[in-house]
Structure formats: structure tokens, C-alpha cells
Write a protein that holds these residues in place. Structure first.
Motif, PDB file in Angstrom:
ATOM      1  N   THR A  67      -5.046   9.097   1.338  1.00  0.00           N
ATOM      2  CA  THR A  67      -6.618   8.398   1.038  1.00  0.00           C
ATOM      3  C   THR A  67      -6.606   7.295   1.796  1.00  0.00           C
ATOM      4  OG1 THR A  67      -5.634   6.664  -0.477  1.00  0.00           O
ATOM      5  CG2 THR A  67      -6.039   9.030  -1.464  1.00  0.00           C
ATOM      6  N   ASP A  68      -8.076   6.891   1.955  1.00  0.00           N
ATOM      7  CA  ASP A  68      -8.619   5.652   2.563  1.00  0.00           C
ATOM      8  C   ASP A  68      -7.805   4.434   2.229  1.00  0.00           C
ATOM      9  OD1 ASP A  68     -10.624   7.586   3.331  1.00  0.00           O
ATOM     10  OD2 ASP A  68     -12.367   6.419   2.625  1.00  0.00           O
ATOM     11  N   ARG A  69      -7.529   4.413   1.027  1.00  0.00           N
ATOM     12  CA  ARG A  69      -6.888   2.874   0.449  1.00  0.00           C
ATOM     13  C   ARG A  69      -5.378   2.769   0.806  1.00  0.00           C
ATOM     14  NH1 ARG A  69      -6.905   1.531  -5.813  1.00  0.00           N
ATOM     15  NH2 ARG A  69      -8.737   0.189  -5.089  1.00  0.00           N
ATOM     16  N   HIS A  70      -4.789   3.897   0.948  1.00  0.00           N
ATOM     17  CA  HIS A  70      -3.285   4.285   1.465  1.00  0.00           C
ATOM     18  C   HIS A  70      -3.290   4.011   2.919  1.00  0.00           C
ATOM     19  CE1 HIS A  70       0.555   6.251   2.447  1.00  0.00           C
ATOM     20  NE2 HIS A  70       0.847   5.541   1.415  1.00  0.00           N
ATOM     21  N   MET A  71      -4.355   4.611   3.541  1.00  0.00           N
ATOM     22  CA  MET A  71      -4.073   4.402   5.274  1.00  0.00           C
ATOM     23  C   MET A  71      -4.496   2.939   5.485  1.00  0.00           C
ATOM     24  SD  MET A  71      -3.085   7.060   6.654  1.00  0.00           S
ATOM     25  CE  MET A  71      -3.206   6.317   8.208  1.00  0.00           C
ATOM     26  N   LEU A  72      -5.304   2.248   4.781  1.00  0.00           N
ATOM     27  CA  LEU A  72      -5.537   0.943   5.173  1.00  0.00           C
ATOM     28  C   LEU A  72      -4.585   0.147   4.774  1.00  0.00           C
ATOM     29  CD1 LEU A  72      -9.531   0.681   4.194  1.00  0.00           C
ATOM     30  CD2 LEU A  72      -8.664   0.600   6.325  1.00  0.00           C
ATOM     31  N   SER A  73      -3.869   0.379   3.748  1.00  0.00           N
ATOM     32  CA  SER A  73      -2.572  -0.470   3.306  1.00  0.00           C
ATOM     33  C   SER A  73      -1.575  -0.204   4.367  1.00  0.00           C
ATOM     34  CB  SER A  73      -2.332   0.002   1.967  1.00  0.00           C
ATOM     35  OG  SER A  73      -1.107  -0.517   1.435  1.00  0.00           O
ATOM     36  N   VAL A  74      -1.154   0.976   4.824  1.00  0.00           N
ATOM     37  CA  VAL A  74      -0.261   1.167   5.562  1.00  0.00           C
ATOM     38  C   VAL A  74      -0.572   0.477   6.980  1.00  0.00           C
ATOM     39  CG1 VAL A  74       0.776   3.118   7.167  1.00  0.00           C
ATOM     40  CG2 VAL A  74       0.729   3.227   4.643  1.00  0.00           C
ATOM     41  N   VAL A  75      -1.688   0.545   7.504  1.00  0.00           N
ATOM     42  CA  VAL A  75      -1.959   0.123   8.805  1.00  0.00           C
ATOM     43  C   VAL A  75      -2.023  -1.337   8.772  1.00  0.00           C
ATOM     44  CG1 VAL A  75      -3.635  -0.187  10.581  1.00  0.00           C
ATOM     45  CG2 VAL A  75      -3.383   2.144   9.700  1.00  0.00           C
ATOM     46  N   HIS A  76      -2.618  -2.125   7.740  1.00  0.00           N
ATOM     47  CA  HIS A  76      -2.980  -3.512   7.430  1.00  0.00           C
ATOM     48  C   HIS A  76      -1.485  -4.173   7.471  1.00  0.00           C
ATOM     49  CE1 HIS A  76      -3.839  -7.258   5.639  1.00  0.00           C
ATOM     50  NE2 HIS A  76      -2.970  -6.900   4.790  1.00  0.00           N
ATOM     51  N   SER A  77      -0.396  -3.580   6.472  1.00  0.00           N
ATOM     52  CA  SER A  77       0.647  -4.181   6.319  1.00  0.00           C
ATOM     53  C   SER A  77       1.770  -4.051   7.586  1.00  0.00           C
ATOM     54  CB  SER A  77       1.384  -3.734   5.004  1.00  0.00           C
ATOM     55  OG  SER A  77       1.633  -2.203   5.052  1.00  0.00           O
ATOM     56  N   PHE A 118       0.173   2.323  15.042  1.00  0.00           N
ATOM     57  CA  PHE A 118      -0.423   2.069  14.169  1.00  0.00           C
ATOM     58  C   PHE A 118      -2.007   2.389  14.127  1.00  0.00           C
ATOM     59  CE2 PHE A 118       3.393   0.347  13.109  1.00  0.00           C
ATOM     60  CZ  PHE A 118       3.823   1.357  11.846  1.00  0.00           C
ATOM     61  N   GLY A 119      -2.637   2.121  15.182  1.00  0.00           N
ATOM     62  CA  GLY A 119      -4.024   2.716  15.550  1.00  0.00           C
ATOM     63  C   GLY A 119      -3.987   3.854  15.879  1.00  0.00           C
ATOM     64  N   GLY A 120      -2.911   4.341  16.585  1.00  0.00           N
ATOM     65  CA  GLY A 120      -3.045   5.941  16.746  1.00  0.00           C
ATOM     66  C   GLY A 120      -2.789   6.563  15.427  1.00  0.00           C
ATOM     67  N   ILE A 121      -1.810   6.246  14.656  1.00  0.00           N
ATOM     68  CA  ILE A 121      -1.825   7.009  13.151  1.00  0.00           C
ATOM     69  C   ILE A 121      -3.069   6.786  12.172  1.00  0.00           C
ATOM     70  CG2 ILE A 121      -0.755   6.477  11.076  1.00  0.00           C
ATOM     71  CD1 ILE A 121       1.655   5.588  12.295  1.00  0.00           C
ATOM     72  N   TYR A 122      -4.019   5.770  12.549  1.00  0.00           N
ATOM     73  CA  TYR A 122      -5.194   5.847  12.052  1.00  0.00           C
ATOM     74  C   TYR A 122      -6.207   6.705  12.675  1.00  0.00           C
ATOM     75  CZ  TYR A 122      -9.733   4.214  10.227  1.00  0.00           C
ATOM     76  OH  TYR A 122     -10.940   4.058   9.664  1.00  0.00           O
ATOM     77  N   PHE A 123      -6.104   6.853  13.894  1.00  0.00           N
ATOM     78  CA  PHE A 123      -7.090   7.731  14.579  1.00  0.00           C
ATOM     79  C   PHE A 123      -6.785   9.365  14.076  1.00  0.00           C
ATOM     80  CE2 PHE A 123      -8.330   4.011  17.338  1.00  0.00           C
ATOM     81  CZ  PHE A 123      -9.575   3.791  16.791  1.00  0.00           C
TER      82      PHE A 123
END
Length: 162
Positions: A67-77, A118-123
Motif C-alpha cells: 500500500t501507499d502507507r507501507h511504501m512510504l513507511s519503508v522508504v522513509h524509515s 530505496f528510491g529504486g524500490i519506490y520507482f
């Protein structure tokens, strides 16, 4: 000219640094083990971990798109915590009496790899499927740089004073 190398530090400080590096490495390599469990260290495993494998009816384990929330949490943390880890390791590498070109590489590369991984994971999650290869290469570089940095720090800690 640098004169306060790690091998000249007090025994108590060297013991603290050595203990810190051992504990940090337990955390780092256990996290790497988790990556192996979730992705099998493969490009398709990375893709499935974030985008799911719902279309594969023969999959041993069903995975769903994050989910959006999970991805933002993973990338951020991960970016925040790993940047602190690699900053601390870079400071310790700075104090090792060793080749300055290699030291500069080991001090900067892991920080670049954190953003790239982590940018790559997001993209990848956003649909750029070729980013899984960038994630693999940058993750490998990050791990190799960390491992070499730790070896270098321990070498500096055990080096005899002149």
C-alpha cells in the motif's frame, strides 16, 4: 595531515567502537537475511515483494502489492536509519590510517546506495520494472561497502601504535 588515527585511541574507546561495530553488524546482516527471505536475492523476488504475485496461481506464497502507507513507511524509515548508520561508519572509516581514495569511496558510496536502493524500490513499486536491477546492484554495492568498511575499521582497531 591527519594524526588522530583510530589505532592511537585509548583502549576503552577502541573497545567501545569495536563493540558498537559488532552490534551494528548483527543488525545489518540480520536485515540482509530478511531481504533474502522476502526476495530470495533475485530480481523477480524483489518485484514480487513490492508488487505482489497475485497473477501467479502456482506461487508457494501469495503476495500482494504494498500500500501507499507501507511504501512510504519503508522508504522513509530505511533512508533515515541507514543514512545515520552509514554516517557513523564513515566517521570511523575516516579515522583509519589507510588509502584516502578508498576511504572516500567507502565513506560516500553507501549513502548514495541508500538513496538509489530505496528510491529504486519506490520507482519499481510505481511501475518502472527495470528498477529492480538498479535495486539489486545498489544493494550489492551497499553491502560490499559496508563489509569492507567494517573490515577496515577492525583492522584499524587492532593495528599497533607506532
Amino acid at each position: 595531515m591527519q594524526t588522530n588515527y583510530i589505532h592511537t585511541w585509548a583502549k576503552e574507546l577502541k573497545l567501545l567502537v569495536g563493540t558498537f561495530i559488532v552490534v551494528l553488524s548483527i543488525g545489518f546482516y540480520s536485515g540482509l537475511s530478511f531481504v533474502g527471505e522476502t526476495s530470495s536475492f533475485s530480481s523477480n523476488g524483489i518485484q514480487e515483494n513490492y508488487l505482489g504475485n497475485e497473477e501467479n496461481e502456482e506461487a508457494e506464497e501469495m503476495k500482494f502489492k504494498k500500500t501507499d502507507r507501507h511504501m512510504l513507511s519503508v522508504v522513509h524509515s530505511h533512508i533515515l536509519s541507514m543514512s545515520m548508520i552509514f554516517f557513523l561508519v564513515a566517521v570511523l572509516v575516516f579515522y583509519v590510517d589507510f588509502n584516502s581514495v578508498l576511504k572516500k569511496f567507502l565513506m560516500i558510496e553507501p549513502l548514495v546506495s541508500v538513496v538509489t536502493t530505496f528510491g529504486g524500490i519506490y520507482f519499481l513499486w510505481k511501475g518502472l520494472l527495470w528498477m529492480k536491477y538498479i535495486v539489486m546492484v545498489s544493494g550489492l554495492l551497499m553491502t560490499l561497502s559496508y563489509s569492507l568498511s567494517i573490515i577496515l575499521i577492525f583492522w584499524g582497531l587492532t593495528k599497533k601504535r607506532n
